[in-house]
Design an enzyme around this catalytic site. Sequence first.
Site, PDB file in Angstrom:
ATOM      1  NE  ARG A   1      37.699  45.560  38.625  1.00  0.00           N
ATOM      2  CZ  ARG A   1      38.020  46.027  37.420  1.00  0.00           C
ATOM      3  NH1 ARG A   1      37.601  45.405  36.339  1.00  0.00           N
ATOM      4  NH2 ARG A   1      38.748  47.104  37.303  1.00  0.00           N
TER       5      ARG A   1
ATOM      6  CG  HIS B   1      45.289  33.730  25.795  1.00  0.00           C
ATOM      7  ND1 HIS B   1      45.047  33.929  24.452  1.00  0.00           N
ATOM      8  CD2 HIS B   1      46.646  33.577  25.898  1.00  0.00           C
ATOM      9  CE1 HIS B   1      46.194  33.886  23.784  1.00  0.00           C
ATOM     10  NE2 HIS B   1      47.181  33.685  24.644  1.00  0.00           N
TER      11      HIS B   1
ATOM     12  CG  HIS C   1      51.004  43.488  39.816  1.00  0.00           C
ATOM     13  ND1 HIS C   1      51.941  44.051  40.658  1.00  0.00           N
ATOM     14  CD2 HIS C   1      49.969  44.332  39.811  1.00  0.00           C
ATOM     15  CE1 HIS C   1      51.474  45.180  41.145  1.00  0.00           C
ATOM     16  NE2 HIS C   1      50.274  45.382  40.645  1.00  0.00           N
TER      17      HIS C   1
ATOM     18  CD  GLU D   1      46.502  44.072  42.890  1.00  0.00           C
ATOM     19  OE1 GLU D   1      45.747  44.768  43.602  1.00  0.00           O
ATOM     20  OE2 GLU D   1      47.479  44.536  42.261  1.00  0.00           O
TER      21      GLU D   1
ATOM     22  CD  GLU E   1      48.638  29.913  23.721  1.00  0.00           C
ATOM     23  OE1 GLU E   1      49.068  29.293  22.729  1.00  0.00           O
ATOM     24  OE2 GLU E   1      48.636  31.158  23.819  1.00  0.00           O
TER      25      GLU E   1
ATOM     26  CG  ASN F   1      35.310  44.777  44.189  1.00  0.00           C
ATOM     27  OD1 ASN F   1      35.886  45.623  44.846  1.00  0.00           O
ATOM     28  ND2 ASN F   1      35.664  44.479  42.944  1.00  0.00           N
TER      29      ASN F   1
END
Length: 358
Positions: free
Chosen positions: A102, A167, A98, A149, A215, A153
């Site tokens: 953020r 990208h 993965h 993932e 993309e 925060n």
Amino acid sequence: MARIVPMAATSSNSHIRLAALHSPLSSIAAAARVAPSCLSSAPRPIHLEHLFGITTSRLIRKANCIKASVSGNTTQASTVDKESAFEWVKTDNRRMLHVVYRVGDLERTIKFYTECLGMKLLRKRDIPEEKYTNAFLGYGPEDSHFVVELTYNYGVDKYDIGTGFGHFGVAVEDVAKTVDLIKAKGGKVTREPGPVKGGRSVIAFIEDPDGYKFELLERGPTPEPLCQVMLRVGDLDRSINFYEKAFGMELLRKRDNPEYKYTIAMMGYGPEDTNTVLELTYNYGVTEYDKGNAFAQIAIGTDDVYKTAAAIKLHGGTITREPGPLPVINTKITACLDPDGWKTVFVDNVDFVKELEY
């Protein structure tokens, strides 16, 4: 919802508060926040001759056979170590697991990814004592698919993506229809559908609510619709050599575009049409990029984090977290930086599957 049709998959698989990852339940998150002093025991020393099945006497014998113009057996033995490490790396059972980054509004991003890009919310977890929430999304189970993932925060609604991240690539059956859907949902299209410059493949570019670029690539059904992560590097040949030797990736293809002054290299653990790949981009004359504080890292599975760390060190990588088990969950990991400072966390394959069972 964008129609993205994966083939039937075979069974098989941080957040940070800017500077530190925060998930005690996640091996990837804990990689950056747990200092070595917090471990139940110090990381065990790495002896290359034991890791790669080579005795010291064999190393010396082989080194003595090398008629190099260097003095001393130490330098010669190091060459043999690299060869043995590379042989092991190429046979290790590796897969991109993965990518971690953020976002400023988790629910908004989940809505965009599920309604516009056709992803599924695989799991979500809130850790109030650490003041963060994360969510895993993708096109299939984590034990067999590459997923994203997302990390939110508490109280942080904006991040700097920087200039180094490029990208993500998503394969769709009909780029034009997907773009129309994204426009209808209020999404931002930065490049209208059409053939790629100098080729026939139909593509488009969009941005998610946080400004991450995607993309869209027109392809038939694929087992891995989330098919690319593009990062910019300052020396392409150096990066190719590092990812081949230290990470065991294969150079799938390389293309120079002198008209637009850039070169790309596709690196991965299998063909582009069935696996997620790393797209490295070199822009003529640009040797450094601002990485911002939004993009975190990529996670890769391995059968042995100790051998992985040793191979990375031998080929010039920087280990930022020595190999070993994490406190509490005991998942074995190691973390490193490539020559451009991009971070990768390697996770023990067996331990990763156990994590998913919790």
